[in-house]
Design a protein around this motif. Sequence first.
Motif, short mmCIF file in Angstrom:
data_model
loop_
_atom_site.label_atom_id
_atom_site.label_comp_id
_atom_site.label_asym_id
_atom_site.label_seq_id
_atom_site.Cartn_x
_atom_site.Cartn_y
_atom_site.Cartn_z
N SER A 405 62.62 28.03 -25.83
CA SER A 405 63.81 27.53 -26.50
C SER A 405 64.70 26.93 -25.44
O SER A 405 64.54 27.19 -24.23
N GLU A 406 65.67 26.15 -25.87
CA GLU A 406 66.59 25.54 -24.91
C GLU A 406 67.36 26.61 -24.14
O GLU A 406 67.62 26.48 -22.95
N GLU A 407 67.70 27.70 -24.83
CA GLU A 407 68.45 28.77 -24.18
C GLU A 407 67.59 29.50 -23.16
O GLU A 407 68.03 29.81 -22.05
N GLY A 410 66.93 27.54 -19.94
CA GLY A 410 68.08 27.31 -19.08
C GLY A 410 68.23 28.38 -18.02
O GLY A 410 67.43 29.32 -17.90
N THR A 439 64.99 12.28 -25.66
CA THR A 439 64.69 13.72 -25.51
C THR A 439 65.39 14.29 -24.29
O THR A 439 65.85 15.43 -24.31
N HIS A 443 67.59 17.24 -25.46
CA HIS A 443 66.92 18.50 -25.14
C HIS A 443 66.78 18.63 -23.62
O HIS A 443 65.69 18.43 -23.07
N GLY A 445 66.81 21.29 -21.74
CA GLY A 445 65.93 22.38 -21.34
C GLY A 445 64.47 21.98 -21.41
O GLY A 445 63.67 22.31 -20.52
N LEU A 446 64.10 21.27 -22.45
CA LEU A 446 62.73 20.77 -22.58
C LEU A 446 62.38 19.82 -21.45
O LEU A 446 61.29 19.90 -20.87
N TRP A 447 63.32 18.95 -21.13
CA TRP A 447 63.08 18.00 -20.05
C TRP A 447 62.94 18.71 -18.71
O TRP A 447 62.05 18.38 -17.91
#
Length: 522
Positions: A405-407, A410, A439, A443, A445-447
């Motif tokens: 997840s993004e959280e 991080g 993206t 996003h 965190g995904l990157w």
Amino acid sequence: ADALNNSGMAHDYLPVLRDQPLLIAPDMRDWLPEDHLVWVVIKLVETMDTSAFHTARARRTSLRSNAGRRGYDPDMMLALLLYAYCVGVRSSRKIEAFCHTDIAFRILTAGAFPDHTAIARFRSAHVKAFTDLFTQVLTECHRAGMVKVGVVAIDGTKIKANASLDRTYTQTTLAAIAADVIEDAQACDDADEARIGQSGHDDDEDAAGRRKLLDRLSSPAKENAVEGLESLRREAPRSQAGKQLTRAQERVDRLEARIAFIKARQQAKYEAYLDRCAAVPAGHRPSGKPAQPPEKVRWILEKEETLARARARVAELEGKLPVGRRNLTDPQSRLMKSRHGFVQGYNAQIGVSDDHVIVAADVFDNPIDVHLYQPMVERVRQQVGVACPGAGEVGTVVADAGYFSEENAGPGAGVESLIAVGKAWKVAALGPGVVTEETKVRHPGLWAMRQKFEDPENLEVYTRRQAIVEPVFGHLKDWRGLRQFAMRGLEKVRGEFLLAAAACNVMRLFNEMTRKSVVMTA
């Protein structure tokens, strides 16, 4: 001669003399070789702080007390349970049977024969103490030169609860069952009062069963089958209906606050206008703009119509939420999806070091792994800091795509995280230019995680995740036999899982000592 040989009376066989008296060693320590697992378990328990297990055993106050017979030594019972879990014997009845037939179990109990009730009660009474047991075993593993925390892998599995899937009911069904039980109990109570008068003596054998079922259905003192179902329906954060309901409810809250504010303001204007009308002579118009009461203002009525539609939308989305279900046998267990279908169970999580030592273990009733990443990372850091001083800080924590997840991607976790952004074959096939500029912005965190996996060293670290954590789950399930919990309730299940994890670490310690030819004798 051939007939004689076929009859089983040949003279070249070893004799079978079951009635011949035998002379065995009088010392139990001579019954097994000195490098046997049982001596390691006994020595471990002797060196541990087991005061938590002795504290609960305070029934007999003195040698002359008549408050029941003397109980079994908690250290002996702990060693018995730990060894039994090491060899994959978890049933209290099987442990009792082995105490009569197995030499290692006879040595552990020093010739005593604790029954299955005493074994089960000891395990149930000390579930909280198994947390400290797990920490102490982890400390011994660290002293033996194990526990490499440069890379820690986190993973979870669904383990069946001690409850039948057929005993899982919806909220409506549970309410109907509760009503039937209460009605039946009232009828039985009326019949008992007529039969036994005012003595208060009740011989109904079903009364205890009814009280137990009612306690599970409607007791406010603890979590039960009915309470919390409405919140359970809202637990699915990945559900599209749940997300829509949250946004719709937020809109209703904003509209209600806005309408309350403008109504109060309009009411104040209307009252001021009435005061001005009362101050001027009859037939004259007051100064200022006329005002109307809030219930006659057109644009306020339009706002209330908008609020009514928003509330109707909330009601519609609530009807689309997943139906809340609870199990009557173990209300704290949950219906969870596994690889082999749905199971009534718990979500067991472990953190494993690079040398296959379990450094953290816990059980949750949340079926979704993504919400358990940060709690498990915190448990890993806490256990390493307490049990393994000098082992250093936790390096990289790796997890599969179920935790992404993004959280979690991080910096909030406090460690270097390496979480897959997709399936394993997709991660291995990642190439430049896959992520678009949109993206990167929406996003981050995904990157950032995508950038990590472009580094060959990080990709190599992640590919070891399966080899680190999956064999440990294999040992827990296949060799330790932990495919279903024996106890019920989240707290007791957590204690049982920590006991199994401690036993798994004991086996790793034993194998390491055997490899180094280190012998621990009692």
